[in-house]
Design an enzyme around this catalytic site. Structure first.
Site, PDB file in Angstrom:
ATOM      1  N   ASN A   9       0.956  -1.015  -0.027  1.00  0.00           N
ATOM      2  CA  ASN A   9      -0.140   0.354  -0.112  1.00  0.00           C
ATOM      3  C   ASN A   9       0.965   0.836  -0.050  1.00  0.00           C
ATOM      4  O   ASN A   9       1.559   1.624   1.625  1.00  0.00           O
ATOM      5  CB  ASN A   9      -0.664   0.107   1.653  1.00  0.00           C
ATOM      6  CG  ASN A   9      -1.464   1.213   1.376  1.00  0.00           C
ATOM      7  OD1 ASN A   9      -2.056   2.075   0.042  1.00  0.00           O
ATOM      8  ND2 ASN A   9      -2.623   1.641   2.387  1.00  0.00           N
ATOM      9  N   TRP A  10       1.225   2.074  -1.125  1.00  0.00           N
ATOM     10  CA  TRP A  10       1.808   3.063  -1.281  1.00  0.00           C
ATOM     11  C   TRP A  10       1.566   4.247  -0.571  1.00  0.00           C
ATOM     12  O   TRP A  10       2.364   5.167  -0.794  1.00  0.00           O
ATOM     13  CB  TRP A  10       2.273   3.071  -2.485  1.00  0.00           C
ATOM     14  CG  TRP A  10       3.126   2.268  -3.366  1.00  0.00           C
ATOM     15  CD1 TRP A  10       3.137   1.026  -3.035  1.00  0.00           C
ATOM     16  CD2 TRP A  10       3.293   2.791  -4.981  1.00  0.00           C
ATOM     17  NE1 TRP A  10       4.236   0.607  -3.810  1.00  0.00           N
ATOM     18  CE2 TRP A  10       4.394   0.875  -4.949  1.00  0.00           C
ATOM     19  CE3 TRP A  10       3.549   3.189  -5.614  1.00  0.00           C
ATOM     20  CZ2 TRP A  10       4.924   0.873  -6.345  1.00  0.00           C
ATOM     21  CZ3 TRP A  10       3.686   3.268  -7.343  1.00  0.00           C
ATOM     22  CH2 TRP A  10       4.556   2.007  -7.677  1.00  0.00           C
ATOM     23  N   HIS A  95      -9.924   1.122   5.068  1.00  0.00           N
ATOM     24  CA  HIS A  95      -8.122   1.394   5.660  1.00  0.00           C
ATOM     25  C   HIS A  95      -8.672   2.126   7.484  1.00  0.00           C
ATOM     26  O   HIS A  95      -9.072   3.403   6.754  1.00  0.00           O
ATOM     27  CB  HIS A  95      -7.158   2.233   4.906  1.00  0.00           C
ATOM     28  CG  HIS A  95      -6.145   2.285   5.195  1.00  0.00           C
ATOM     29  ND1 HIS A  95      -5.578   2.832   6.682  1.00  0.00           N
ATOM     30  CD2 HIS A  95      -4.887   0.851   5.069  1.00  0.00           C
ATOM     31  CE1 HIS A  95      -4.359   2.188   6.160  1.00  0.00           C
ATOM     32  NE2 HIS A  95      -3.846   1.334   6.161  1.00  0.00           N
ATOM     33  N   GLU A  97      -6.809   4.756   8.191  1.00  0.00           N
ATOM     34  CA  GLU A  97      -6.757   6.517   7.588  1.00  0.00           C
ATOM     35  C   GLU A  97      -7.868   7.016   6.668  1.00  0.00           C
ATOM     36  O   GLU A  97      -8.276   8.099   7.424  1.00  0.00           O
ATOM     37  CB  GLU A  97      -5.170   6.316   6.593  1.00  0.00           C
ATOM     38  CG  GLU A  97      -4.515   6.522   7.410  1.00  0.00           C
ATOM     39  CD  GLU A  97      -2.739   5.938   6.521  1.00  0.00           C
ATOM     40  OE1 GLU A  97      -2.408   5.318   5.327  1.00  0.00           O
ATOM     41  OE2 GLU A  97      -1.812   4.762   7.181  1.00  0.00           O
ATOM     42  N   GLU A 167      -5.258  -4.645  10.791  1.00  0.00           N
ATOM     43  CA  GLU A 167      -4.743  -3.845  11.280  1.00  0.00           C
ATOM     44  C   GLU A 167      -4.216  -2.950  12.350  1.00  0.00           C
ATOM     45  O   GLU A 167      -5.643  -2.269  11.633  1.00  0.00           O
ATOM     46  CB  GLU A 167      -4.893  -2.636   9.676  1.00  0.00           C
ATOM     47  CG  GLU A 167      -3.604  -2.933   8.182  1.00  0.00           C
ATOM     48  CD  GLU A 167      -3.488  -2.615   7.376  1.00  0.00           C
ATOM     49  OE1 GLU A 167      -2.696  -2.653   6.498  1.00  0.00           O
ATOM     50  OE2 GLU A 167      -4.483  -1.237   7.029  1.00  0.00           O
ATOM     51  N   GLY A 173       2.778   2.128   9.992  1.00  0.00           N
ATOM     52  CA  GLY A 173       3.625   2.978  10.747  1.00  0.00           C
ATOM     53  C   GLY A 173       4.301   3.699  11.565  1.00  0.00           C
ATOM     54  O   GLY A 173       5.289   5.063  11.669  1.00  0.00           O
ATOM     55  N   SER A 212       3.331  -2.168  10.713  1.00  0.00           N
ATOM     56  CA  SER A 212       4.916  -2.139  10.671  1.00  0.00           C
ATOM     57  C   SER A 212       5.668  -3.203  10.253  1.00  0.00           C
ATOM     58  O   SER A 212       5.910  -3.911  10.871  1.00  0.00           O
ATOM     59  CB  SER A 212       5.550  -1.109  12.057  1.00  0.00           C
ATOM     60  OG  SER A 212       5.274  -0.590  12.482  1.00  0.00           O
ATOM     61  N   GLY A 233       3.102  -1.246   4.227  1.00  0.00           N
ATOM     62  CA  GLY A 233       2.743   0.555   3.908  1.00  0.00           C
ATOM     63  C   GLY A 233       3.976   0.780   3.621  1.00  0.00           C
ATOM     64  O   GLY A 233       4.707   0.669   2.237  1.00  0.00           O
ATOM     65  N   GLY A 234       4.794   0.946   4.537  1.00  0.00           N
ATOM     66  CA  GLY A 234       6.604   2.405   4.747  1.00  0.00           C
ATOM     67  C   GLY A 234       6.905   0.989   3.480  1.00  0.00           C
ATOM     68  O   GLY A 234       7.991   1.421   3.078  1.00  0.00           O
TER      69      GLY A 234
HETATM   70  P1  13P Z   1       3.104   0.535   7.818  1.00  0.00           P
HETATM   71  O1  13P Z   1       3.728  -1.196   7.022  1.00  0.00           O
HETATM   72  O2  13P Z   1       3.965   1.428   6.667  1.00  0.00           O
HETATM   73  O3  13P Z   1       3.141   0.513   9.037  1.00  0.00           O
HETATM   74  O4  13P Z   1       1.104   0.692   7.476  1.00  0.00           O
HETATM   75  C1  13P Z   1       0.669  -0.673   7.307  1.00  0.00           C
HETATM   76  C2  13P Z   1      -0.533   0.131   6.381  1.00  0.00           C
HETATM   77  O5  13P Z   1      -1.544   0.747   6.351  1.00  0.00           O
HETATM   78  C3  13P Z   1      -1.120  -0.822   5.241  1.00  0.00           C
HETATM   79  O6  13P Z   1      -2.213  -0.240   4.785  1.00  0.00           O
END
Ligand code: 13P
Length: 251
Positions: A9-10, A95, A97, A167, A173, A212, A233-234
């Site tokens: 997930n960019w 998600h 966010e 998640e 993050g 993470s 994510g990251g």
């Molecule tokens: P991180 O891997 O950066 O913690 O993000 C996870 C995420 O929100 C994937 O959708």
């Protein structure tokens, strides 16, 4: 047998130039890797160019969001059928966010899930609790509520054509990954909650872990019996890390 899946997930990262550099390396790194399915969920403006870059590779294309409406006067929104035009296979819905920052309720998320499936795409439905909720001991109740909204709208069997991503919000993050056993507990809860309604669906259901996930913890997480891969994510923005995480599903 459930196939494992790793999806990047960019989020709101990338540019035409850096996407190509990243994907050139990821494509090379995953060339010939057959254990598992792989995908990248990219920002809307890059769907077309990333679609071209992924041609004839083992990496599928995904989007990060979609409108709950099929078409109409919804300025700035993107419909599921538009995503279909770009050969997206996956669409992330719900998600944390989007739930936290853009006011998406479980009801809206359920509408998006239905729209995505109607267009023939696979929703990656995100669920998870905040730190506050975990500490209050209501993790299972929160996840149950998030899942129930979707099941009530789309039916339990719809989950065979979907992916769930657990998640925990406190792990996203933050560099604070859930311990493999801690994640497994919630994955097992999700599977048994579904199993009480339809045991075959529960067996087929792919449940990813996200939060993470890094090259150095992916293998332990993916080794858990109810963890079927990850939503990254990251680490999906660093080619060598993402490739290592994808390879970890085969271990
Ligand atoms: P991180 O891997 O950066 O913690 O993000 C996870 C995420 O929100 C994937 O959708």
């Amino acid at each position: 047998m459930r196939r494992k899946l790793v999806a990047g997930n960019w989020k709101m990262h990338g540019s035409l130039v850096t996407n190509k550099q990243l994907l050139d390396d990821v494509i090379k790194g995953l060339n010939g890797v057959r254990d598992g399915d792989f995908a990248v969920c990219v920002p809307y403006p890059y769907l077309s160019s990333v679609k071209n870059l992924l041609q004839n590779t083992n990496i599928a294309l995904g989007a990060q969001n979609v409108s709950q409406y099929e078409k109409g006067a919804y300025t700035g929104e993107i419909s599921a059928s538009m995503l279909n035009d770009f050969e997206c296979r996956y669409v992330i819905v719900g998600h944390s966010e989007r739930r936290a920052l853009f006011g998406e309720t479980s009801h809206i998320v359920a509408e998006k899930y239905v729209t995505v499936q109607k267009a023939g795409l696979i929703p990656i439905l995100c669920v998870g609790e905040t730190l506050e909720q975990r500490e209050a001991g209501v993790t299972e109740r929160i996840i149950e509520e998030q899942l129930t909204a979707v099941i009530d709208s789309a039916g339990i069997e719809s989950l065979c054509k979907a992916v769930i991503a657990y998640e925990p919000v406190w792990a996203i993050g933050t560099g604070r990954t859930a311990e493999p056993e801690q994640a497994q507990d919630v994955h097992m809860f999700i599977r048994s909650f579904i199993s009480r309604q339809n045991s075959n669906t529960a067996k087929e259901l792919i449940v990813l872990y996200g939060g993470s996930v890094k090259a150095n913890n992916a293998a332990q997480l993916f080794a858990m019996p109810d963890i079927d891969g990850g939503l990254i994510g990251g680490a999906s923005l660093i080619a060598s890390d993402f490739v290592a995480i994808c390879q970890a599903v085969g271990n």
